[in-house]
Design an enzyme around this catalytic site. Structure first.
Site, PDB file in Angstrom:
ATOM      1  N   HIS A 170     -10.869   1.082  25.327  1.00  0.00           N
ATOM      2  CA  HIS A 170     -11.956   0.328  24.707  1.00  0.00           C
ATOM      3  C   HIS A 170     -11.605  -1.132  24.436  1.00  0.00           C
ATOM      4  O   HIS A 170     -12.473  -1.980  24.383  1.00  0.00           O
ATOM      5  CB  HIS A 170     -12.400   1.000  23.401  1.00  0.00           C
ATOM      6  CG  HIS A 170     -11.285   1.245  22.432  1.00  0.00           C
ATOM      7  ND1 HIS A 170     -10.265   2.139  22.681  1.00  0.00           N
ATOM      8  CD2 HIS A 170     -11.019   0.685  21.230  1.00  0.00           C
ATOM      9  CE1 HIS A 170      -9.433   2.115  21.652  1.00  0.00           C
ATOM     10  NE2 HIS A 170      -9.855   1.254  20.771  1.00  0.00           N
ATOM     11  N   PHE A 214      -6.472   9.557  11.894  1.00  0.00           N
ATOM     12  CA  PHE A 214      -6.846   8.235  12.399  1.00  0.00           C
ATOM     13  C   PHE A 214      -6.142   8.023  13.747  1.00  0.00           C
ATOM     14  O   PHE A 214      -5.101   8.631  14.000  1.00  0.00           O
ATOM     15  CB  PHE A 214      -6.418   7.169  11.386  1.00  0.00           C
ATOM     16  CG  PHE A 214      -6.756   5.773  11.827  1.00  0.00           C
ATOM     17  CD1 PHE A 214      -8.069   5.353  11.884  1.00  0.00           C
ATOM     18  CD2 PHE A 214      -5.756   4.888  12.201  1.00  0.00           C
ATOM     19  CE1 PHE A 214      -8.378   4.072  12.309  1.00  0.00           C
ATOM     20  CE2 PHE A 214      -6.059   3.606  12.619  1.00  0.00           C
ATOM     21  CZ  PHE A 214      -7.378   3.199  12.674  1.00  0.00           C
ATOM     22  N   ASP A 215      -6.693   7.170  14.633  1.00  0.00           N
ATOM     23  CA  ASP A 215      -6.141   7.063  16.011  1.00  0.00           C
ATOM     24  C   ASP A 215      -4.645   6.747  16.048  1.00  0.00           C
ATOM     25  O   ASP A 215      -3.910   7.352  16.826  1.00  0.00           O
ATOM     26  CB  ASP A 215      -6.802   6.028  16.936  1.00  0.00           C
ATOM     27  CG  ASP A 215      -8.013   5.310  16.412  1.00  0.00           C
ATOM     28  OD1 ASP A 215      -8.657   5.813  15.478  1.00  0.00           O
ATOM     29  OD2 ASP A 215      -8.300   4.249  16.960  1.00  0.00           O
ATOM     30  N   ASP A 243      -2.831   9.844   3.768  1.00  0.00           N
ATOM     31  CA  ASP A 243      -3.051   8.633   4.548  1.00  0.00           C
ATOM     32  C   ASP A 243      -4.069   7.840   3.729  1.00  0.00           C
ATOM     33  O   ASP A 243      -5.271   8.051   3.826  1.00  0.00           O
ATOM     34  CB  ASP A 243      -3.568   8.986   5.948  1.00  0.00           C
ATOM     35  CG  ASP A 243      -3.803   7.743   6.806  1.00  0.00           C
ATOM     36  OD1 ASP A 243      -3.654   6.623   6.270  1.00  0.00           O
ATOM     37  OD2 ASP A 243      -4.129   7.882   7.999  1.00  0.00           O
ATOM     38  N   ALA A 265      -5.198   4.584   3.274  1.00  0.00           N
ATOM     39  CA  ALA A 265      -5.690   3.224   3.538  1.00  0.00           C
ATOM     40  C   ALA A 265      -6.826   2.858   2.584  1.00  0.00           C
ATOM     41  O   ALA A 265      -6.904   1.739   2.097  1.00  0.00           O
ATOM     42  CB  ALA A 265      -6.166   3.106   4.989  1.00  0.00           C
ATOM     43  N   LYS A 314      -6.431  -2.571   4.115  1.00  0.00           N
ATOM     44  CA  LYS A 314      -7.704  -2.083   3.588  1.00  0.00           C
ATOM     45  C   LYS A 314      -7.673  -2.206   2.058  1.00  0.00           C
ATOM     46  O   LYS A 314      -7.868  -3.296   1.550  1.00  0.00           O
ATOM     47  CB  LYS A 314      -7.948  -0.641   4.054  1.00  0.00           C
ATOM     48  CG  LYS A 314      -8.389  -0.539   5.519  1.00  0.00           C
ATOM     49  CD  LYS A 314      -7.240  -0.544   6.483  1.00  0.00           C
ATOM     50  CE  LYS A 314      -7.646  -0.178   7.885  1.00  0.00           C
ATOM     51  NZ  LYS A 314      -6.660   0.656   8.550  1.00  0.00           N
ATOM     52  N   TYR A 367      16.466 -12.040   2.205  1.00  0.00           N
ATOM     53  CA  TYR A 367      16.467 -10.961   3.195  1.00  0.00           C
ATOM     54  C   TYR A 367      16.602  -9.604   2.514  1.00  0.00           C
ATOM     55  O   TYR A 367      15.910  -8.653   2.850  1.00  0.00           O
ATOM     56  CB  TYR A 367      17.620 -11.182   4.178  1.00  0.00           C
ATOM     57  CG  TYR A 367      17.573 -10.240   5.360  1.00  0.00           C
ATOM     58  CD1 TYR A 367      16.957 -10.635   6.558  1.00  0.00           C
ATOM     59  CD2 TYR A 367      18.129  -8.972   5.296  1.00  0.00           C
ATOM     60  CE1 TYR A 367      16.895  -9.780   7.635  1.00  0.00           C
ATOM     61  CE2 TYR A 367      18.071  -8.113   6.370  1.00  0.00           C
ATOM     62  CZ  TYR A 367      17.462  -8.518   7.540  1.00  0.00           C
ATOM     63  OH  TYR A 367      17.401  -7.667   8.609  1.00  0.00           O
TER      64      TYR A 367
HETATM   65  C1  LIG Z   1      -6.150   1.384   9.548  1.00  0.00           C
HETATM   66  C2  LIG Z   1      -5.682   2.751   9.361  1.00  0.00           C
HETATM   67  C3  LIG Z   1      -4.399   3.140   9.745  1.00  0.00           C
HETATM   68  C4  LIG Z   1      -3.444   2.232  10.492  1.00  0.00           C
HETATM   69  O1  LIG Z   1      -3.188   1.080   9.802  1.00  0.00           O
HETATM   70  P1  LIG Z   1      -2.921  -0.341  10.493  1.00  0.00           P
HETATM   71  O2  LIG Z   1      -2.685  -1.228   9.329  1.00  0.00           O
HETATM   72  O3  LIG Z   1      -4.153  -0.702  11.264  1.00  0.00           O
HETATM   73  O4  LIG Z   1      -1.732  -0.202  11.356  1.00  0.00           O
HETATM   74  C5  LIG Z   1      -4.011   4.441   9.471  1.00  0.00           C
HETATM   75  N1  LIG Z   1      -4.840   5.302   8.883  1.00  0.00           N
HETATM   76  C6  LIG Z   1      -6.076   4.974   8.501  1.00  0.00           C
HETATM   77  C7  LIG Z   1      -6.960   5.973   7.836  1.00  0.00           C
HETATM   78  C8  LIG Z   1      -6.553   3.680   8.738  1.00  0.00           C
HETATM   79  O5  LIG Z   1      -7.808   3.357   8.402  1.00  0.00           O
END
Ligand SMILES: *Cc1c(COP(=O)(O)O)cnc(C)c1O
Length: 460
Positions: free
Chosen positions: A452, A126-127, A217, A219, A260, A73
């Protein structure tokens, strides 16, 4: 011999069968799904290009690493292996795992907001990043270059910030009200388009000038580093890790969806350069949100798979093939006259459905019509990135009109072959040839949030 497109730098050791359905079956399944491909079962999909998130294939090294996961843990050995890898890549002092990218966001973003009325400024949020900024009571402002909205216009770094817009926004809000500048690499929302090092450095200089923190950010930071290598002057002979390191040197915080460029099926990361106080606050917040700071919602074995995957995603021959796969699909479509966002980005081909179906009004969702036609044609699942995704204006209740009506063909990492992509191109070209006759859709049920995913439709 020089190949026009790179060969895969791996061979196949384990396979997962996929099955084609008949046209009749697909008609039935799509109607049952309310003409929304999110509601399909994956068994009814032949080639799944819905997302590149968590859908890639792990290597035998990663599967091997799962076996040494330490499920303690607190103070797990897996955590320390991951921490060492992340420190080596980023040069940052503080590392915490999270269950995925949005987990990292929900911990860090609220801790960066000092008072009411703050904004984050990004190339494009990103959303989920935008959602966490708004949930935390701040606002999200995008300042991407205009070139990213002109799909036919070639620009090597369509993900860039418009530096004049960025400075205008900082001055308009007042620098004390800017909680952070978020550099999204690659810029997912506009087509996985990269940000140049020159632009990253200029954003950093502006952030320092105004005393604002910079967040990456990241990813798809490795894909972004590869684009810098092949498209930006002076980087051709620089190793990917050195380029990535220079990107991180120009920021203070890394938030990452490891689904990613972490090459894992689940996972996220927080890394902080040197702000010990911010790290301490995040350590406190992560406990009730994600879990204890040395596991952050992940199993020990997940952290070990991620530690290995982060390194593999930085290998240049992997990246060359990854980016070429996307370029190959794009080239096939361009050769057939299908309008796409050029140049192709890092993880997907974006098809300009506004151009393909000018007869369908934006509020009857041209990209959804093409997405559904592509599924019916060959069992290929893509996704709408347009006015359906954008939703309604909260003040007027009217459908907002997206800048572009795009369909995204997202390529999972190390998963499909060029033959699969040829098949996708053939199906889409067949759809494009009759796109002028496609009809739009209307809601039979519209869900109030993130519509969506769960809304249902009928074709008009
Ligand atoms: C996918 C993504 C996120 C969010 O990540 P999740 O693993 O889907 O929660 C944030 N920013 C970018 C640019 C992304 O492509």
């Amino acid at each position: 011999m020089e190949n026009r497109y790179a060969l895969p730098p791996y061979k196949i050791k384990m396979i997962e069968p996929i099955h084609q359905t008949t046209h009749e079956e697909r008609e039935k399944r799509l109607a049952e799904a309310g003409y929304n491909v999110f509601q399909l079962r994956s068994d009814d999909v032949f080639i799944d290009l819905l997302t590149d998130s968590g859908t890639g294939a792990m290597s035998h090294f990663q599967w091997g690493a799962l076996m040494i996961g330490d499920e303690s843990y607190a103070g797990s050995a897996s955590y320390f292996r991951l921490e060492a890898v992340v420190k080596r890549i980023t040069g940052y002092n503080y590392v915490m795992p999270a269950h995925q990218g949005r987990g990292a966001e929900q911990v860090v973003i609220p801790e960066m907001i000092a008072h009411h009325g703050m904004v984050f400024i990004s190339n494009t949020h990103f959303d989920t990043t935008r959602a966490h900024v708004e949930i935390a009571g701040a606002r999200a402002v995008d300042t991407a270059i205009d070139a990213c909205f002109d799909t036919a216009h070639y620009h090597p770094f369509k993900g860039n910030f418009d530096l004049a817009k960025l400075e205008r926004e900082i001055l308009a809000h007042g620098r004390e009200n800017v909680a952070g500048i978020i550099v999204t690499v690659t810029n997912n929302a506009v087509g996985g388009q990269p940000v140049s090092m020159e632009n990253i450095r200029a954003v950093r200089a502006m952030a320092i000038k105004y005393g604002i923190k910079t967040v990456i950010d990241g990813a798809r930071y490795a894909e972004n580093a590869y684009f810098i290598k092949i498209r930006e002057a002076g980087y051709r002979d620089v190793p990917i890790r050195t380029i990535a390191r220079e990107m991180f040197d120009n920021a203070d915080v890394l938030l990452m969806s490891s689904k990613k460029d972490g090459l894992v099926n689940i996972g996220g990361l927080i890394a902080i350069k040197d702000d010990a106080e911010l790290f301490r606050r995040c350590q406190t917040r992560i406990v009730p949100m994600e879990g204890f700071p040395t596991y952050g919602g992940l199993a020990g074995r997940d952290m070990d798979a991620l530690a290995v995957g982060l390194g593999e995603a930085l290998e240049e021959d992997y990246l060359r093939y990854r980016i070429d796969e996307v370029r190959y699909l794009g080239d096939r479509l361009l050769a057939a006259g299908v309008p796409i966002q050029v140049p192709t980005g890092g993880h997907a081909v974006f098809v300009d459905c506004g151009k393909l179906c000018p007869q369908i009004p934006f509020d009857q969702f041209p990209a959804l019509a093409v997405t559904n036609a592509l599924y019916l044609e060959g069992g290929v699942r893509a996704v709408e990135i347009g006015s359906l995704l954008l939703g309604r204006n909260p003040d007027t209740g009217k459908n907002s009109r997206a800048e572009l009506e795009l369909m995204r063909l997202t390529i999972p990492r190390r998963t499909y072959t060029f033959q699969h992509l040829d098949y996708v191109a053939d199906c889409l070209v067949a759809v494009a040839n009759r796109a002028g006759a496609l009809k739009g859709l209307t809601f039979t049920y519209e869900s109030p949030v993130l519509r969506h995913f769960t809304s249902r439709f009928k074709p008009l």
